[in-house]
Scaffold this motif. Sequence first.
Motif, PDB file in Angstrom:
ATOM      1  N   LEU A 140      -8.497   1.038   4.237  1.00  0.00           N
ATOM      2  CA  LEU A 140      -8.988   2.361   4.627  1.00  0.00           C
ATOM      3  C   LEU A 140      -8.624   2.681   6.073  1.00  0.00           C
ATOM      4  CD1 LEU A 140     -12.529   2.405   2.955  1.00  0.00           C
ATOM      5  CD2 LEU A 140     -10.509   3.733   2.288  1.00  0.00           C
ATOM      6  N   MET A 141      -8.679   1.678   6.959  1.00  0.00           N
ATOM      7  CA  MET A 141      -8.280   1.899   8.344  1.00  0.00           C
ATOM      8  C   MET A 141      -6.796   2.207   8.433  1.00  0.00           C
ATOM      9  SD  MET A 141      -9.102   2.235  11.494  1.00  0.00           S
ATOM     10  CE  MET A 141     -10.816   1.687  11.525  1.00  0.00           C
ATOM     11  N   TYR A 164       0.826  -1.207   0.000  1.00  0.00           N
ATOM     12  CA  TYR A 164       0.000   0.000   0.000  1.00  0.00           C
ATOM     13  C   TYR A 164       0.858   1.254   0.000  1.00  0.00           C
ATOM     14  CZ  TYR A 164      -3.499   3.462   1.190  1.00  0.00           C
ATOM     15  OH  TYR A 164      -4.310   4.576   1.179  1.00  0.00           O
ATOM     16  N   ARG A 165       1.947   1.235   0.742  1.00  0.00           N
ATOM     17  CA  ARG A 165       2.828   2.409   0.749  1.00  0.00           C
ATOM     18  C   ARG A 165       3.364   2.676  -0.650  1.00  0.00           C
ATOM     19  NH1 ARG A 165       5.465   5.807   3.971  1.00  0.00           N
ATOM     20  NH2 ARG A 165       7.404   6.688   3.180  1.00  0.00           N
ATOM     21  N   SER A 215      -5.199   9.032  -5.343  1.00  0.00           N
ATOM     22  CA  SER A 215      -4.176   8.037  -5.019  1.00  0.00           C
ATOM     23  C   SER A 215      -4.690   7.032  -3.998  1.00  0.00           C
ATOM     24  CB  SER A 215      -2.905   8.719  -4.505  1.00  0.00           C
ATOM     25  OG  SER A 215      -3.156   9.416  -3.303  1.00  0.00           O
ATOM     26  N   VAL A 216      -5.496   7.507  -3.027  1.00  0.00           N
ATOM     27  CA  VAL A 216      -6.055   6.597  -2.024  1.00  0.00           C
ATOM     28  C   VAL A 216      -7.017   5.617  -2.685  1.00  0.00           C
ATOM     29  CG1 VAL A 216      -7.594   6.438  -0.036  1.00  0.00           C
ATOM     30  CG2 VAL A 216      -5.767   8.133  -0.052  1.00  0.00           C
ATOM     31  N   VAL A 217      -7.921   6.118  -3.523  1.00  0.00           N
ATOM     32  CA  VAL A 217      -8.918   5.259  -4.164  1.00  0.00           C
ATOM     33  C   VAL A 217      -8.241   4.190  -5.014  1.00  0.00           C
ATOM     34  CG1 VAL A 217     -10.773   5.181  -5.873  1.00  0.00           C
ATOM     35  CG2 VAL A 217     -10.751   6.979  -4.135  1.00  0.00           C
ATOM     36  N   THR A 228       3.139   5.776  -5.646  1.00  0.00           N
ATOM     37  CA  THR A 228       3.190   5.635  -7.102  1.00  0.00           C
ATOM     38  C   THR A 228       2.078   6.429  -7.776  1.00  0.00           C
ATOM     39  OG1 THR A 228       4.189   3.439  -6.937  1.00  0.00           O
ATOM     40  CG2 THR A 228       3.078   3.996  -9.007  1.00  0.00           C
ATOM     41  N   PHE A 229       0.880   6.413  -7.182  1.00  0.00           N
ATOM     42  CA  PHE A 229      -0.267   7.115  -7.762  1.00  0.00           C
ATOM     43  C   PHE A 229      -0.471   8.493  -7.136  1.00  0.00           C
ATOM     44  CE2 PHE A 229      -1.304   2.584  -8.440  1.00  0.00           C
ATOM     45  CZ  PHE A 229      -1.417   2.606  -9.821  1.00  0.00           C
ATOM     46  N   GLY A 230       0.581   9.015  -6.502  1.00  0.00           N
ATOM     47  CA  GLY A 230       0.468  10.306  -5.837  1.00  0.00           C
ATOM     48  C   GLY A 230       0.106  11.435  -6.773  1.00  0.00           C
TER      49      GLY A 230
END
Length: 246
Positions: A214-215, A164-165, A179-181, A170-172
């Motif tokens: 998400l948590m 996840y990191r 990026s989160v989605v 990468t999608f920042g």
Amino acid sequence: RPDWAHLYAEIFAVWLLGYMLFTRVPRMLAQWWVDAGHERPSMDVLLLASVVATVVAAVVALWWGTRRGLPLRAILEDMGLRAFRFTDILWGVVCWAMALPLLALGLLLAALLSTIFGNGKIQASHPIQQMVESSGTLGLFLTYVLACVSAPVFEELFFRGALYRNLRQTFGRWGALGSVVIAVLVNSVIFAAIHPQGLIFIPVLGSLAVAFTLMREWRGTINASIVAHAINNFVVLSLNVLMLRH
């Protein structure tokens, strides 16, 4: 550490390959032992070997990260592992409760996929069911260790931690929300796909992974996700024990 995003992809890849290899070694050795004319090792022995294999895979992956230039403490911090607090347990319960509506949606999607591509029934098998049926008291204890300690700790460490990191950074360029989605969806699909329950079960496992991820984003740590993952596995395993051993 934005310049180290690639390292966490490497750590995840090393762990996943190591896990797939090391967890197969005990069964390969058991088959070789049988082919040599000996009695097949008990399920308890195989389970103990599996626990050791999961630990070895994690150690090798973390060792790889240190060999690439970061100290272990920094790697674990970047992957979201912190000293556990009582509040982590409470947030873990919240996370699992949050996952239940998503799980219901995942079950509906799985049923729809089964209707379209299968026989209309959701049928999922997992090697742990054989472990529950074939193991003794020690083996059942080790099964709980695998499902409720080993799997939550290591899967959260490497999926919600390392992978996840990497995906988040990468999608920042898609912005904070984008990026989160994207990272949550990619992480969850990969998590669900590597499990042995089959493709139709991906929405079910993926829905749980969405809640765990998400948590992790919300709290900035994987601790609550580990707790939620452990709760879920304990409930599922206990139901299997009740159905298969009584």
